[in-house]
Every structure is written in C-alpha cells, then in structure tokens.
Write a protein that holds these residues in place. Structure first.
Motif, PDB file in Angstrom:
ATOM      1  N   HIS A 220       0.858  -1.178   0.000  1.00 29.10           N
ATOM      2  CA  HIS A 220       0.000   0.000   0.000  1.00 29.10           C
ATOM      3  C   HIS A 220       0.891   1.222   0.000  1.00 29.10           C
ATOM      4  N   VAL A 221       0.629   2.154  -0.923  1.00 31.79           N
ATOM      5  CA  VAL A 221       1.471   3.336  -1.104  1.00 31.79           C
ATOM      6  C   VAL A 221       0.668   4.578  -0.735  1.00 31.79           C
ATOM      7  N   ARG A 234      -2.592   4.496  -3.012  1.00 32.00           N
ATOM      8  CA  ARG A 234      -2.972   3.425  -3.935  1.00 32.00           C
ATOM      9  C   ARG A 234      -2.448   2.109  -3.389  1.00 32.00           C
ATOM     10  N   GLN A 235      -3.143   1.022  -3.678  1.00 28.31           N
ATOM     11  CA  GLN A 235      -2.608  -0.310  -3.392  1.00 28.31           C
ATOM     12  C   GLN A 235      -2.362  -0.976  -4.734  1.00 28.31           C
ATOM     13  N   ARG A 236      -1.152  -0.777  -5.207  1.00 30.24           N
ATOM     14  CA  ARG A 236      -0.742  -1.248  -6.517  1.00 30.24           C
ATOM     15  C   ARG A 236       0.745  -1.614  -6.457  1.00 30.24           C
ATOM     16  N   GLY A 249       1.783   1.799  -8.494  1.00 31.45           N
ATOM     17  CA  GLY A 249       1.564   2.387  -7.182  1.00 31.45           C
ATOM     18  C   GLY A 249       2.237   3.722  -7.000  1.00 31.45           C
TER      19      GLY A 249
END
Length: 451
Positions: A220-221, A234-236, A249
């Motif tokens: 998670h960023v 973002r969760q990428r 992310g």
C-alpha cells in the motif's frame, strides 16, 4: 490561399479524435480530421507497451470515482452514456474482442495495440470522415461561419463546429507536444498548468536507488507532503529503479510530485522539489501491526538464537497454502531496512530490544521513501492539467461562451490512474461531443468536403 470547408473539423487523430470523427460522420456530417504526424493513433500504438490497455473492467461509477471528486462530477454523465462495457462492445463490433487482465485492465484479445488503432481509423474512414495527416495546425480563429484552423502554407480549414483533441504533452515523440494549450490560451481560456503524470518518480536518497530491481506486488502506497499531510494513496505494485520508484503504485501518485517540482521553478523534465515529498510504504498490508508484532516476538524467542534477518523472514512468511497468498517481502529489501535501522542482519534475534522491534514494525508498516521529482513528459503516460473543467459543459464538451468549440480527451484537466481509465475518459468525452452536434444548423455547410 487554399481553403477547405466541412461541417466539422476534428484536430487530432488519436483515440478521442478518431472516436469522435467516426460518430459524427455516422450522423451524416462532413468531417475533416487534421493530424500533424504522418499517421493516425501514434500514441495508441505506443500505449500499454504496444498492447493498449483500452479501458477498465470496473463498473462505470467506480471508474469515474478514480478521477477524484472534481473528475468524478465532470465524468458522471459521460461514463453513464458510454461506460467501460459499452467501449468493449463497440470494439467487439469493430472486430477487436477484448480480454480482462489483473488490476482491472482490459486489452485487445490479440495483444496488439495496432488492432485498436486500425479499428478506430477504419471506423472513421468507413463512416465517411476525411483524414489528413502531416497537417500541423498553427492556430485557431473564430470566424462568422464558425471556426477556422490555420495550417501550413496559410491553408484554412473552416467548419461550423470544431473539435479540439490533439492530446497533451506526454510522450512528445508521438507528436503530442502540447500545441493545444497555446491555442486555448490565445482564446483567453483558463488553463491549469500541465505537468507530467503517470510517470516514474525520482528520489534524492542513494539507499532508495540501491534497491533497484526490487518489485513489490503487495504494497500500500501513500503520498505525504513534508508536514505529513496525505496527498493520495494506492494499493498497486511498485518497483525500485536506479533513479527512484516506478510501477503503478508510484506512478499513479506522480501529479502532486510533479507540481511540487514545478513550484521549485525548475524545468518540469528535470525539476526537483526543494522539500521532497515522501511515499509511505506498507510492505505488509495483509498483516495488522499487532499480528506482526506478536509474530516477531515469537520468532525472536525461538531456541537456537537465529539472526534477526532470518527471524524477520519467518515472521513475515505468508500462508503458502492459501490460494491468494502474498509474495514474501524480498530478502534484499529486508536486509536494507535492518541496516537503515542500525541492526546487523546477523545479530541474534533474542538480543533485539523492545524499542528496536517497535521501530522494525513501524518501518515495515510505513517505510518512508523521499521523492523529489519525476522523469518528465518524455516518459509520462499522460498529462495532468489542461483546460479548466469549469470552462466546459460536462454534458456536451462544449466550451462555455465559445459557440461551436468543443474540447475533450487529454487536453482537459482530467487524470485517472493507470489501468485504461484515461482511454475510457477519452472515448466517453468524445462520444458526448459527437452526440451534441447541432445537426439541423450545420448540415450541408461542408460543400467542399471530399471523403
């Protein structure tokens, strides 16, 4: 002085321009498309690593929300009238079936961006649109009959209605060099400063760059300013690079970083923020803090006194039997994290104090990575900024107080995250513009039109 008349002139033969031209021509209008480069859809061809992530598998309302509150309000009608499912159905009708991919992405089943470009161009030409390539527009002018686009050697192309969708400034080698911004400024329209978006970030910290090659799928960023204010999240996946951080992310959060760099008065292609922002990485979003803390205490208490690196790896070991088990955190990253905390990776785990374990848990749940700029327009996937949304009617894409002028696509101050969202916005806004054309007042004006 050569002059051509049409019912509608479309500036830009990209995703938005070709879609709009095809729809307008289907309605019986004489349509001329003006494209500065030698071919249509150059940016479409380069998108998605030449695979073209052309829309999203998300529902329309959820997709619109990813453009932020302002963008969602503006796109609400457009996505309702032409949602992601509608885009996929249209391409299927054009002979380009689509497939879904991870992270809500949608690609042509062939995996070829060329099929998307060819389908759009064939649709436009088949509907009767005339496409002129190698035609760089120099300026726009309001005239009594509507609008005039001035081209090379003083050639004029006039029409009652004008669609302006030449793209932004991203990937200028494809022809999108920001020409449209100057035209809009000359017309006295409000612009939000364009900056690169969906672009890798740079970091001033050597330890970040030393992690180059490490990719994290489960992370998670969060982006924060120097005061700790949250600017986005973002969760990428992300990947560390020799210059900073890339991957969806990080790239999805690039606009605030680019704006901070712009405020430093440095060139946007090389600019750096005076005070770096920071990415805050939750490396183990699948573990709560207390669960992680308890697992680490348990591993540190094992007999045999393993090193802290080994104990940490065990504490983070995912349940490999679970179908959706996350990937382990790379050992090279764990080693770097320990060293930054002043912990020898081979130090006996039982000797680690409570406060040191606390610092380790907090770093795993919130690793701070300074970022001070982007790699600029040359590699940015889209441009953030452009024509202020307040200047445009969101139901028609007409520019307010400029009769006959429509602006849509990347030239608008709209930016969605990676995942086909920006193509979706281009198609949907183009659709509304084509539907809004005032047919009774302009049909027949294009007497010089030759398909």
């Amino acid at each position: 002085m050569a002059e051509t008349n049409a019912d509608l002139v479309v500036i830009g033969a990209g995703a938005a321009g070709l879609w709009a031209a095809a729809r307008a021509a289907e309605r019986g209008l004489a349509v001329t498309v003006l494209e500065k480069t030698p071919r249509t859809g150059t940016k479409v061809l380069a998108s998605g690593g030449t695979h073209c992530n052309l829309t999203t598998s998300l529902p329309a309302a959820e997709a619109a929300r990813l453009f932020g509150p302002r963008g969602e309000r503006f796109l609400r009608r457009a996505f309702r009238e032409l949602g992601p499912t509608d885009v996929r159905e249209r391409f299927a009708e054009l002979g380009v079936p689509t497939v879904e991919a991870p992270l809500e992405k949608v690609f042509p089943a062939s995996g070829r961006a060329r099929d998307v470009r060819d389908a759009l161009e064939s649709w436009a030409r088949g509907a009767g649109a005339r496409i002129r390539t190698d035609f760089p527009v120099r300026s726009l002018e309001a005239v009594p009959s509507g609008w005039c686009a001035w081209g090379p050697d003083g050639e004029r192309v006039t029409a009652a209605e004008l669609f302006v969708c030449p793209g932004g400034r991203s990937v200028p080698r494809t022809g999108t060099t920001g020409d449209g911004y100057a035209w809009l400024e000359e017309l006295g329209l409000e612009l939000v400063t364009p900056v690169p978006a969906l672009v890798p970030l740079t970091s001033p910290e050597p330890w970040v760059r030393e992690l180059a090659g490490i990719d994290l799928q489960e992370v998670h960023v969060r982006l924060e300013d120097p005061a700790g204010k949250r600017l986005g999240g973002r969760q990428r996946p992300i990947v560390f690079t020799h210059k900073g951080v890339s991957g969806p992310g990080a790239m999805d959060l690039a606009e605030p970083v680019a704006r901070a760099a712009a405020r430093s008065n440095a060139p946007l292609t090389t600019g750096r923020a005076r005070k770096p922002l920071r990415l805050v990485l939750d490396l183990v979003p699948f573990l709560e803090r207390e669960t992680l803390r308890a697992a680490l205490v348990q591993e540190c208490a094992r007999k045999g006194s393993p090193g802290i690196l080994r104990a940490l790896g065990r504490a983070l070991q995912p349940d490999e039997e679970a179908a959706d088990a996350p990937r382990p955190v790379p050992k090279r990253l764990l080693r770097a994290l320990l060293e930054r905390l002043g912990l020898d990776p081979e130090r006996p785990a039982h000797s680690v104090r409570k406060d040191e374990r606390h610092g380790l848990v907090e770093s795993l749940k919130g690793l701070r990575v300074p970022v001070d700029g982007t790699l600029g327009f040359d590699v940015a996937e889209v441009t953030a900024g452009g024509l202020a949304l307040s200047a445009v009617d969101p139901g028609t894409m007409r520019v307010r107080e400029r009769p006959g002028l429509f602006v849509f696509g990347e030239l608008l101050d709209l930016t969605g995250p990676i995942g086909g969202l920006n193509f979706q916005a281009a198609f949907a806004t183009a659709e509304l513009a084509a539907r809004a054309l005032a047919l009774p007042s302009i049909q027949g004006a294009g007497r010089d039109f030759r398909p």
